[in-house]
Design an enzyme around this catalytic site. Sequence first.
Site, PDB file in Angstrom:
ATOM      1  N   CYS A  28      62.882  -7.778  31.923  1.00 34.93           N
ATOM      2  CA  CYS A  28      62.139  -8.694  31.542  1.00 34.93           C
ATOM      3  C   CYS A  28      62.835 -10.015  30.846  1.00 34.93           C
ATOM      4  O   CYS A  28      64.152 -10.014  31.078  1.00 34.93           O
ATOM      5  CB  CYS A  28      61.770  -7.950  29.966  1.00 34.93           C
ATOM      6  SG  CYS A  28      60.726  -6.708  30.284  1.00 34.93           S
TER       7      CYS A  28
ATOM      8  N   GLY B  96      59.681 -11.430  34.542  1.00 37.53           N
ATOM      9  CA  GLY B  96      58.435 -10.347  34.261  1.00 37.53           C
ATOM     10  C   GLY B  96      57.456 -11.064  34.389  1.00 37.53           C
ATOM     11  O   GLY B  96      57.058 -12.276  33.674  1.00 37.53           O
TER      12      GLY B  96
ATOM     13  N   ASN C 235      64.458  -6.695  26.331  1.00 38.74           N
ATOM     14  CA  ASN C 235      64.735  -6.752  27.824  1.00 38.74           C
ATOM     15  C   ASN C 235      65.755  -5.480  28.080  1.00 38.74           C
ATOM     16  O   ASN C 235      66.780  -5.458  27.537  1.00 38.74           O
ATOM     17  CB  ASN C 235      65.351  -8.074  28.217  1.00 38.74           C
ATOM     18  CG  ASN C 235      66.106  -7.940  29.550  1.00 38.74           C
ATOM     19  OD1 ASN C 235      65.450  -7.287  30.517  1.00 38.74           O
ATOM     20  ND2 ASN C 235      67.003  -8.633  29.985  1.00 38.74           N
ATOM     21  N   GLY C 236      65.448  -4.517  28.825  1.00 41.57           N
ATOM     22  CA  GLY C 236      66.262  -3.565  29.343  1.00 41.57           C
ATOM     23  C   GLY C 236      65.231  -2.251  29.185  1.00 41.57           C
ATOM     24  O   GLY C 236      64.169  -2.254  29.373  1.00 41.57           O
TER      25      GLY C 236
ATOM     26  N   TYR D 247      70.126 -10.714  42.899  1.00 41.22           N
ATOM     27  CA  TYR D 247      68.479 -10.980  42.821  1.00 41.22           C
ATOM     28  C   TYR D 247      67.966 -11.373  41.637  1.00 41.22           C
ATOM     29  O   TYR D 247      66.995 -12.192  41.720  1.00 41.22           O
ATOM     30  CB  TYR D 247      67.933  -9.555  43.229  1.00 41.22           C
ATOM     31  CG  TYR D 247      66.561  -9.625  43.263  1.00 41.22           C
ATOM     32  CD1 TYR D 247      65.691  -9.920  44.514  1.00 41.22           C
ATOM     33  CD2 TYR D 247      65.755  -8.926  42.531  1.00 41.22           C
ATOM     34  CE1 TYR D 247      64.485 -10.036  44.744  1.00 41.22           C
ATOM     35  CE2 TYR D 247      64.298  -8.813  42.622  1.00 41.22           C
ATOM     36  CZ  TYR D 247      63.676  -9.532  43.472  1.00 41.22           C
ATOM     37  OH  TYR D 247      62.382  -9.457  43.593  1.00 41.22           O
TER      38      TYR D 247
ATOM     39  N   ASP E 291      68.855 -11.852  53.906  1.00 42.66           N
ATOM     40  CA  ASP E 291      67.932 -11.312  52.806  1.00 42.66           C
ATOM     41  C   ASP E 291      68.665 -10.623  51.869  1.00 42.66           C
ATOM     42  O   ASP E 291      70.095 -10.404  51.882  1.00 42.66           O
ATOM     43  CB  ASP E 291      66.933 -10.316  53.473  1.00 42.66           C
ATOM     44  CG  ASP E 291      65.432 -10.095  52.695  1.00 42.66           C
ATOM     45  OD1 ASP E 291      65.459 -10.865  51.617  1.00 42.66           O
ATOM     46  OD2 ASP E 291      64.698  -9.544  52.876  1.00 42.66           O
TER      47      ASP E 291
ATOM     48  N   CYS F  65      78.162  -2.782  36.583  1.00 43.91           N
ATOM     49  CA  CYS F  65      77.391  -1.482  36.768  1.00 43.91           C
ATOM     50  C   CYS F  65      76.915  -1.632  38.110  1.00 43.91           C
ATOM     51  O   CYS F  65      76.276  -2.619  38.390  1.00 43.91           O
ATOM     52  CB  CYS F  65      76.262  -1.418  35.795  1.00 43.91           C
ATOM     53  SG  CYS F  65      75.051  -0.058  36.157  1.00 43.91           S
TER      54      CYS F  65
ATOM     55  N   CYS G 259      72.876   1.319  41.143  1.00 46.06           N
ATOM     56  CA  CYS G 259      71.852   1.425  42.169  1.00 46.06           C
ATOM     57  C   CYS G 259      72.644   1.602  43.737  1.00 46.06           C
ATOM     58  O   CYS G 259      72.090   1.774  44.614  1.00 46.06           O
ATOM     59  CB  CYS G 259      70.992   0.317  42.315  1.00 46.06           C
ATOM     60  SG  CYS G 259      71.835  -1.320  42.191  1.00 46.06           S
TER      61      CYS G 259
END
Length: 511
Positions: A23, A50, A125-126, A265, A368, A456, A459
């Site tokens: 967000c 968002g 946000n989060g 991104y 990409d 972090c 992912c």
Amino acid sequence: MARGDGRLTTELDPDNPGPRDACGVVGIWAPGEEVSKLTYFGLYALQHRGQEAAGIAVSDGARTVVYKDLGLVAQVFDESTLAPLQGHLAIGHARYSTTGAPTWENAQPTIRSTSTGTAIALAHNGNLVNTADLLKEVDHLGIDMGTTTSDTHLITALLAAHPDESVAAAAERVLPQLRGAFCLVFMDENTLYAARDAQGVHPLVLGRLATGWAVASETAALDTIGAHFVREVEPGELITVDEHGLRSTRFANPEPKGCLFEYVYLARPDTKLAGRNVYATRVEVGRTLAREYPVDADLVIGVPESGIPAAIGYAEESGIPYSQGFTKNQYVGRTFIQPSQSLRQLGIRLKLNPLIDQIKGKRLVVVDDTIVRGNTQRALVRMLREAGAVQVHIRISAPPVKWPCFYGIDFATRAELIAGSLDVDGIRSQIGADSLGYVSMDGLVRATEQPASRLCMACFDGNYPIELPAADLIGKHLMEPQTPSAASHPPQAQTPRSTEASTQVREGTTA
């Protein structure tokens, strides 16, 4: 008759969504300024974070008014809706849901009054990972959550739970209880607050206005509203702004773990993260890709938008010419018109159309940002071959995404992530490319100019820096009613409210 809802979408293939953004939040304390309009323009600059709902809370010192609705910032607000939002401080939010369904009730800012009449409005946000524990505490305190099902409402409820203490004291009590990623802007009638989790997973920055202060998710939003960047809100820091000035306190020891995916991104290319321009980072990733995965080719093209800087870097390093390969339609919205079997690629072609004269007869390097399920890249490769490309070599400016995010980015589940079950050659075969190369983790980290210990990368590597609860105590729909139908069919976005309800929304929520 069903009609398109008119909302823009960043998805090339609506049936196969990619990573959903975090967000965007904005906070303004500026007596004498049109704070609602400053907040609006700040949110407009953060629209990429968002697209489900938007809202603004404003206080004039006597009362707090919240106006929010489903849709984009420019759809929710106009001159007539902003004009009544008068005051000296405001907060705003552009939402993508990570806990709680994308409903009007879950749109932000949230607002709750204490028993003494103080109104607290909050935007987040989060994503928290101890939502289940917080829900138990709220239940123990006997707080009615109504129909809301987001972790943000839990935070607001806890802040308002003890009317005998100030909002600042409540924040110092509540913030250490929160686990996960959170960038918060919140307010009472006279004071603006901002807080960032101890890991600083997502960005939150502080700016100076001519007559006050601004807080926002990205430096690009500060630029848009004419605020001078001062510094980042530090991990574990609570900032307070009122007529007495700006004050800072610590509610947790900092353990920085900034989200690496912000560089790939999420963030705008004109934003700075930890002092590093995002565009420069993405160009450097492209240069790294060219060194790590060279190939004989005639042309380098990028997939709009976040693939373009890396494509430019690849071209610069490799010496292969760069050119625009696609024309992007910036104005396509979602549609309820379902394509037939013969028009299955319509969703992507509405967004992107290849420049045939540039592509025909060429060996292409196509850059990409990520591959999630692989369906979009498969369709793009097929589209380029149909346009006459001789070879299509895919280069990705992030390592393979193998793990879901629980800190504010809504990826596909691990079972849906193509890199979770296939190696690189298997993915290449699935998407139909002549070759496939992902930037190395070391190469991506070097481009950020941040030490790996401060990032972090969960992912990509599955190492979650904030401990996660059991699988049944986490997830987007944790707080949703667990009926059999709800469990098998997650809640969908509500349609716009009726005329009567819309009138109530236009009047705002006052506390």
